[in-house]
Design an enzyme around this catalytic site. Structure first.
Site, PDB file in Angstrom:
ATOM      1  CG  ASP A   7      -1.814   1.328   1.573  1.00  0.00           C
ATOM      2  OD1 ASP A   7      -1.940   2.112   0.499  1.00  0.00           O
ATOM      3  OD2 ASP A   7      -2.327   1.306   2.574  1.00  0.00           O
ATOM      4  CG  ASP A  28      -5.809  -4.800   2.234  1.00  0.00           C
ATOM      5  OD1 ASP A  28      -5.637  -4.137   3.333  1.00  0.00           O
ATOM      6  OD2 ASP A  28      -6.371  -4.064   1.185  1.00  0.00           O
TER       7      ASP A  28
END
Length: 274
Positions: A93, A266
């Site tokens: 990320d 996720d």
């Protein structure tokens, strides 16, 4: 080995689909859930236990690894895979979620995000370019553009400004990306406004990213609104690229999103709750 996505089956009654992600660290079957190893480890789980449980791919976080131990240290130790003792693929990320989750410590400008470190209070700055630089040094298989994630509710004016900033940052992230063995994902924003989601999707597709993430959902809105905005967004994302719904991880939410054609998920919830 090049990175690519292969669609192997499309359900005839829903948008659900099965595919294969080809990566330098092996093939993974989609749809799949990525356990979160924010700081380079999945809490309370060893890499061996993750493999035993059928985990195919992990997520880790640019912002936290940038602060500690530092991306250059990880790079010097052989990259994130060796640092984590994980042989499978990894997605990172960009740090964009911390704009939302650490809003009281962050100030957003056109150039990037000024953070006050939650560790020691020191001033930090994350731009689209150095977010990509950090992710390239970490060596994840899949990396993401820097984006702005708004909380809910947000006005149309705020959502429009945030979406336009996210698109500017996506272009800068794309232009900064040089490693051919990493796939860069664009991130769709636009709040809870369908026309903004459509515009963001179309402009990101024109930039030709290797995959597309849907961000800015599950940030306080109702489940019904989440489903509505996700279904609308999926009307515009290409079939030949992987699709990633960020921050979603309950079993029911995952199954509902799979029915809409999402490939990757996720969430910190499983290990945080455990």
């Amino acid at each position: 080995m090049s990175i690519g996505f292969e669609l192997i089956h499309q359900d005839k009654t829903t948008r659900a689909r099965a595919g294969i992600l080809h990566t330098p660290h092996g093939e993974v079957r989609t749809p799949l859930f990525m356990p979160v190893g924010t700081q380079g480890t999945v809490k309370a789980m060893t890499p061996e236990e993750l493999v035993e449980n059928g985990t195919q791919m992990l997520l880790s976080n640019t912002y936290h690894l940038y602060l500690r131990p530092g991306h250059r240290i990880v790079q010097g130790l052989g990259g994130l895979h060796k640092f984590m003792n994980w042989d499978g693929p990894i997605l990172t990320d960009s740090g964009g979620f911390q704009i939302y989750s650490m809003a009281d410590l962050a100030k957003v400008t056109d150039e990037g995000v000024h953070f006050k470190s939650h560790l020691d209070g020191s001033g930090q700055f994350l731009s689209p370019e150095n977010s990509v630089e950090v992710q390239e040094a970490l060596g994840a298989d899949f990396i993401t553009v820097l984006d702005e994630c708004l909380s809910y509710p947000a006005t149309r004016e705020a959502a429009l400004a945030s979406m336009e900033l996210t698109l500017k940052w996506a272009r800068r992230s794309r232009d900064a990306h040089v490693r051919g063995d990493q796939a860069l994902f664009g991130i769709v924003q636009g709040g809870m406004f369908k026309d903004l989601r459509e515009r963001c999707s179309r402009e990101l597709i024109a930039m030709d990213f290797a995959g597309y993430a849907v961000g800015g959902l599950n940030v306080g809105e109702s489940k019904g609104l989440t489903r509505e905005i996700l279904a609308h967004t999926m009307d515009f994302l290409p079939h030949d690229r992987p699709r990633y719904l960020m921050g979603v991880g309950t079993p029911l939410d995952t199954l509902e999103a799979i029915s809409q054609g999402i490939d990757l998920f996720d969430c910190v919830m499983p290990t945080r709750n455990a």
